[in-house]
Design an enzyme around this catalytic site. Structure first.
Site, PDB file in Angstrom:
ATOM      1  CD  GLU A 125     -11.109  19.293  -6.672  1.00 33.84           C
ATOM      2  OE1 GLU A 125     -12.313  19.498  -6.927  1.00 33.84           O
ATOM      3  OE2 GLU A 125     -10.718  18.666  -5.693  1.00 33.84           O
ATOM      4  N   GLY A 265     -17.015  12.908 -12.931  1.00 29.90           N
ATOM      5  CA  GLY A 265     -18.470  13.021 -12.819  1.00 29.90           C
ATOM      6  C   GLY A 265     -18.975  14.442 -12.897  1.00 29.90           C
ATOM      7  CB  ALA A 266     -20.294  16.734 -11.388  1.00 29.67           C
ATOM      8  CG  MET A 267     -15.259  21.240 -10.726  1.00 24.60           C
ATOM      9  SD  MET A 267     -14.215  20.395  -9.484  1.00 24.60           S
ATOM     10  CE  MET A 267     -13.961  21.745  -8.330  1.00 24.60           C
ATOM     11  CG  HIS A 301     -20.445  14.488  -4.284  1.00 23.01           C
ATOM     12  ND1 HIS A 301     -19.913  13.620  -3.359  1.00 23.01           N
ATOM     13  CD2 HIS A 301     -19.397  15.201  -4.758  1.00 23.01           C
ATOM     14  CE1 HIS A 301     -18.612  13.804  -3.280  1.00 23.01           C
ATOM     15  NE2 HIS A 301     -18.267  14.760  -4.126  1.00 23.01           N
ATOM     16  CD  GLU A 302     -19.851  17.418  -7.809  1.00 25.43           C
ATOM     17  OE1 GLU A 302     -19.070  18.205  -7.265  1.00 25.43           O
ATOM     18  OE2 GLU A 302     -19.565  16.216  -8.061  1.00 25.43           O
ATOM     19  CG  HIS A 305     -18.048  19.256  -2.882  1.00 30.60           C
ATOM     20  ND1 HIS A 305     -17.170  18.880  -1.888  1.00 30.60           N
ATOM     21  CD2 HIS A 305     -17.889  18.345  -3.879  1.00 30.60           C
ATOM     22  CE1 HIS A 305     -16.511  17.782  -2.274  1.00 30.60           C
ATOM     23  NE2 HIS A 305     -16.939  17.428  -3.471  1.00 30.60           N
ATOM     24  CD  GLU A 324     -14.044  15.437  -3.293  1.00 29.63           C
ATOM     25  OE1 GLU A 324     -15.182  14.931  -3.233  1.00 29.63           O
ATOM     26  OE2 GLU A 324     -13.796  16.465  -3.977  1.00 29.63           O
TER      27      GLU A 324
HETATM   28  N1  B3K Z   1     -14.041  17.672  -6.803  1.00 32.58           N
HETATM   29  C1  B3K Z   1     -14.265  17.081  -8.090  1.00 32.58           C
HETATM   30  C2  B3K Z   1     -13.167  16.175  -8.530  1.00 32.58           C
HETATM   31  C3  B3K Z   1     -12.054  16.844  -9.249  1.00 32.58           C
HETATM   32  C4  B3K Z   1     -11.129  15.809  -9.828  1.00 32.58           C
HETATM   33  C5  B3K Z   1      -9.890  16.423 -10.386  1.00 32.58           C
HETATM   34  N2  B3K Z   1      -9.066  15.441 -11.058  1.00 32.58           N
HETATM   35  C6  B3K Z   1     -15.546  16.315  -8.140  1.00 32.58           C
HETATM   36  C7  B3K Z   1     -16.094  15.906  -6.838  1.00 32.58           C
HETATM   37  O1  B3K Z   1     -15.540  15.131  -6.099  1.00 32.58           O
HETATM   38  O2  B3K Z   1     -17.137  16.393  -6.500  1.00 32.58           O
HETATM   39 ZN    ZN Z   2     -16.474  15.662  -4.362  1.00 27.66          ZN
END
Ligand code: B3K
Ligand code: ZN
Length: 877
Positions: A125, A265-267, A301-302, A305, A324
């Site tokens: 991402e 932070g994380a993905m 959070h992750e 998602h 987000e």
């Molecule tokens: N979705 C990712 C963020 C990606 C950032 C790319 N530059 C983390 C998050 O919001 O959970």
């Molecule tokens: Zn996010």
């Protein structure tokens, strides 16, 4: 990084993809210098598109071969641009086989496939997948993926990708393979792979439905003593999503992998979340209470998602807040529910308000201001902002406030029922909320389309004879780039009235004491009858909308609210208003060279709050923290960072001197002996105790210094140890020995060494020369984002009095390092570039230096789109 000329992309230009992808089969022969990627995609023409050209994205990869429906294409049959590969007039059904090469070890951008500490990781991402293979790399192309990984078995014993492991085995030449299948359709940005030397903590977990799933937290060897909290947070997240929203984990296996080199932070990659180590690793010796809270929030959070982002994703990147904003809202609610008490919930809310004021309001008032759903961008990575995330979460929270809990839940259910498996828009979410509640939310759309922070001005009259109270609310929103005028927002204003005794007055015949007033016009009058006494209004309770609220409060009224408001957020807010007016007056006095004085009335109110044992320690801590230097700066016509610093220091010192014995008592009373626990009550006590110590250290004497040194030496957890060291650093006392001891004790613990750099970068006596010296330390590197952030960002954003040195040396330093980082990692460089966003607010002498620095960056060769967009917006009028 792109080198072709930057292009602005507009939301209004959206067109559906010309081809849809059904399946993707990826084969990786992993090698740090030369990785071969074989990609087989099955595509069919999209009936919603008239276009018969296939457009694939690709960046920094070498095309080796391409076949269409079994036939090798020669270069005349496709157009290879700098970032695209186009096949004109393709058949309706297409199987493409593409072979490419890339060099993960040279990829310092940390986007796409890269190497960190000798292992392979990916970050796709927003547009990293195109750095791995040619593909229609856009979120509205969703497909089912099968992935075959091949690598050296000794160096990369662990091979992971999305979904389920279906096959693994050995290969000749010491290599091995693993095959993964993800049963769910997903956009390319959710693809991930890991090939690494790692170990894991794992657990079988039973869902509410009775289905068993495998949970794993993967880390480098030597870190298994720091994975418990992440695992616990993951289990709590799974349970909370089931209980609060009826959402179940859809996979049989869910993995978290921690990596030391990571841009953010994380993905949330499907089934394979990849995390910055900062949000996984924690034990009492290495992590603070704030770190623990961060882990819980980011793991949540992750995980959340998986439904809000993965099962229902974004049609295009302009819709980023769809996932987000909603997911931040969900993680905020998760953290609040985990504490479980009303006052604990209020403390999390105060924290959110602080973030908005500290970071989002300035963004909304600066050159990068954009709506929650932006209309255009040059580089999408620049739009992972506090506006899209935190203001986006406020927008979601306003639906909850306007609709109530039940209707909001119905709206969420309808959203999933309608859009599961789809790539949709912010309007689709709003429509689900409107349809589920029967409410007209058309004006609410402006929260998505208009940038800027609305200012709500309240005035009131009280007619004692007729017992009528009238409240007038007016709104206006300042211009932002590209949006000179704004239309009224739909603003929920939670409202109550306090009587002279401090209790809430009933506002209607039902006896309600808090009402949600809906401000929809530019100016509206709200009338309340049967108000028996002259009241004090409590406005925007719970911070019910992301606005600036102005009301001509007297000091007496604010003290009354600070003592009695039944809404803890507004109680805190009253204290902040009292403190802010003093900070602004003191700053003006510093500028005029006048004598500084702090009134006893304010200190008495602080004292009463500190001594109020009916309040949680966590709340008292929040209420006693003065507005930060940058929040004060935001309130000044012309910002004078040094004067603000002097004023705030004076205020802290005066409070410390007058309340010395009360602070000493609070320090002693909030000790947390025994085994460390990160729970909210213990963390709140530590917070208040360490705030007391920090105050005392603003007016240090022998006794206070002894307490701080003793706490540093004897601490049994990182919260106490780091707090003592920071407090000591801020006294200006010689702490060389303590810094050295700290370094030696934690040498090898990267996250703790980050703290070591950060606490020095933020010290009042750390100037540019000292930062340059710290950069020479053998442990410093610009290549690891956490380390770069710990020193450079902490200095440029967290030490305003030194960064804004009158000779401009801070800005020179900034320019030099934005340019250096640009060559390594454009995303991190662009974040640092944002430190100069508000340069036009400073005094003209500083502005001259700032402009020079900005122009130097803008003129640097090979500037990435990321940095170029930020600095050119800052420089433009
Ligand atoms: N979705 C990712 C963020 C990606 C950032 C790319 N530059 C983390 C998050 O919001 O959970
Ligand atoms: Zn996010």
């Amino acid at each position: 990084m792109r080198t072709d000329s930057p292009q602005t992309i507009f939301r209004k230009d959206y067109t559906p993809p010309s081809y849809l992808v059904e399946t993707v089969e990826l084969g990786f022969d992993l090698d740090p210098a030369r990785t071969i990627v074989a990609n087989r995609v099955t595509m069919r023409h999209n009936p919603d598109s008239k276009n018969r050209d296939i457009v694939l994205h690709g960046e920094d990869i070498e095309l080796v071969a391409i076949r269409m429906n079994g036939t090798e294409l020669n270069p005349g049959q496709y157009i290879l641009g700098a970032t695209t590969l186009t096949i004109k007039g393709a058949p309706l059904n297409v199987v493409l086989e593409i072979e490419t090469l890339c060099a993960p070890q040279d990829n310092t951008t940390l986007s796409g496939l890269y190497v960190s500490n000798g292992s392979f990781y990916t970050q796709c991402e927003a547009e990293g997948f195109r750095r791995i293979t040619y593909f229609p790399d856009r979120p509205d192309v969703m497909a089912v993926y099968t992935v075959m990984l091949r690598a050296d078995k000794e160096k990369y014993p662990v091979l992971l990708s999305n979904g389920n492991l279906v096959e693994e085995g050995t290969l000749p030449d010491g290599r091995h393979y693993a095959k993964w299948e993800d049963p769910f359709k997903k956009p390319s940005y959710l693809f991930a792979l890991v090939a690494a030397r790692l170990v894991c903590q794992e657990e079988r977990y039973t869902l509410k439905s009775g289905r068993e799933v495998l949970l794993q937290v993967w880390v480098e060897d030597g870190n298994l003593d720091k994975t418990d909290y992440a695992m616990q947070s993951l289990k709590n997240s799974i349970r909370w999503d089931e209980e609060r929203w009826g959402l179940e984990l859809d996979l049989d296996r869910f993995m978290i992998v921690a990596v030391g080199d990571f841009n953010m932070g994380a993905m949330e990659n499907k089934g394979l979340n990849i995390f910055n180590t900062k949000f996984v690793l924690a034990n009492p010796a290495t992590a603070t209470d704030v770190d623990y809270a961060g882990i819980e929030a980011v793991v949540g959070h992750e995980y959340f998602h998986n439904w809000t982002g993965n099962r229902v994703t974004c049609r295009d990147w302009f819709q980023l807040s769809l996932k987000e904003g909603l997911t931040v809202f969900r993680d905020q609610e998760f953290s609040a529910d985990m504490i479980g008490t009303d006052s604990g919930r209020a403390v999390t809310r105060i924290d959110q308000v602080r973030t908005l004021r500290q970071a989002q309001y300035p963004e909304d008032a600066g050159p990068m201001a954009h709506p929650v759903r932006p209309d255009s961008f040059v580089e999408i990575n620049n739009f992972y902002t506090v506006t899209v995330y935190e203001k986006g979460a406020e927008v979601v929270r306003m639906y909850l406030t306007l609709l109530g809990r039940d209707a909001f839940r119905k709206g969420m259910d309808l959203y999933f029922a309608r859009h599961d498996g789809q790539a949709v828009t912010c309007d689709d979410f709003r429509q689900a909320m409107a349809d589920a509640s029967g409410r007209d939310l058309s004006q609410f759309e402006r929260w998505y389309s208009q940038a800027g922070t609305p200012v709500v001005t309240a005035t009131s009259t009280y007619d004692a004879e007729n017992q009528v109270y009238e409240l007038t609310l007016a709104q206006q929103c300042p211009p932002t780039p590209g949006q000179p005028t704004k239309l009224p927002f739909h603003i929920p204003v939670a409202f109550g009235l306090l009587g002279a005794q401090g209790s809430d007055l009933p506002l209607n015949a039902d006896g309600d004491t808090t009402l949600i007033l809906e401000l929809m016009g530019e100016r509206e009058v709200f009338r309340f009858e049967g108000i028996a006494e002259q009241p004090v209004p409590s406005l925007l309770r719970g911070f019910s909308a992301p606005v600036i609220l102005e009301y001509p409060y007297t000091d007496e009224e604010l003290v009354h609210l600070f003592r009695h408001d039944s809404d803890p957020v507004n109680r805190w807010e009253a204290g902040q208003r009292l403190a802010m007016s003093r900070l602004l007056d003191l700053t003006a006095a510093v500028q005029q060279g006048a004598g500084l004085e702090l009134d006893y009335g304010f200190i008495a109110a602080q004292r009463a709050l500190l001594l109020d044992d009916t309040l949680d320690a966590a709340f008292r801590e929040q209420a006693l923290i003065l507005p930060s230097e940058s929040v004060v700066a935001d309130r000044m016509e012309v910002v004078d960072p040094r004067a603000i610093h002097t004023a705030r220091q004076f205020m802290r010192k005066t409070i410390a001197t007058v309340l010395r014995s009360e602070l000493l008592n609070a320090y002693a009373a909030n000790d947390t002996p025994g085994e460390y626990s990160p729970d909210a009550v213990s963390a709140g006590k530590r917070g208040l105790k360490n705030l007391a110590l920090a105050y005392l250290c603003a007016a240090p004497d022998e006794h206070v210094l002894t307490l701080a040194f003793r706490q540093f030496e004897g601490a049994t957890n990182m919260t106490d140890r780091a707090s003592a060291l920071v407090a000591l650093i801020h006294t200006g006392a010689n702490v060389d020995a303590q810094l050295e001891a700290f370094y030696q004790q934690f040498d090898g613990e990267a996250l703790v060494i980050d703290k070591w750099f950060a606490m020095q970068a933020g010290a009042p006596n750390t100037d540019v020369a000292r930062v340059r010296e710290l950069m020479q330390h053998p442990s410093f590197t610009l290549k690891t984002p956490n380390r770069a952030r710990s020193l450079l960002f902490s200095f440029c954003n967290g030490n305003p009095a030194q960064f804004h040195a009158p000779d401009g040396s801070g800005y020179e330093f900034w320019a030099e390092h934005v340019i250096k980082l640009n060559a390594l990692n454009p995303q991190v460089a662009a974040r640092l570039a944002r430190s100069m966003d508000r340069w036009r607010r400073y005094d003209p002498a500083l502005q001259v230096h700032m402009r020079t620095a900005l122009e130097r960056v803008a003129a640097a060769p090979k500037l990435s789109n990321d940095v170029l967009e930020v600095v050119s917006k800052a420089l433009s009028n």
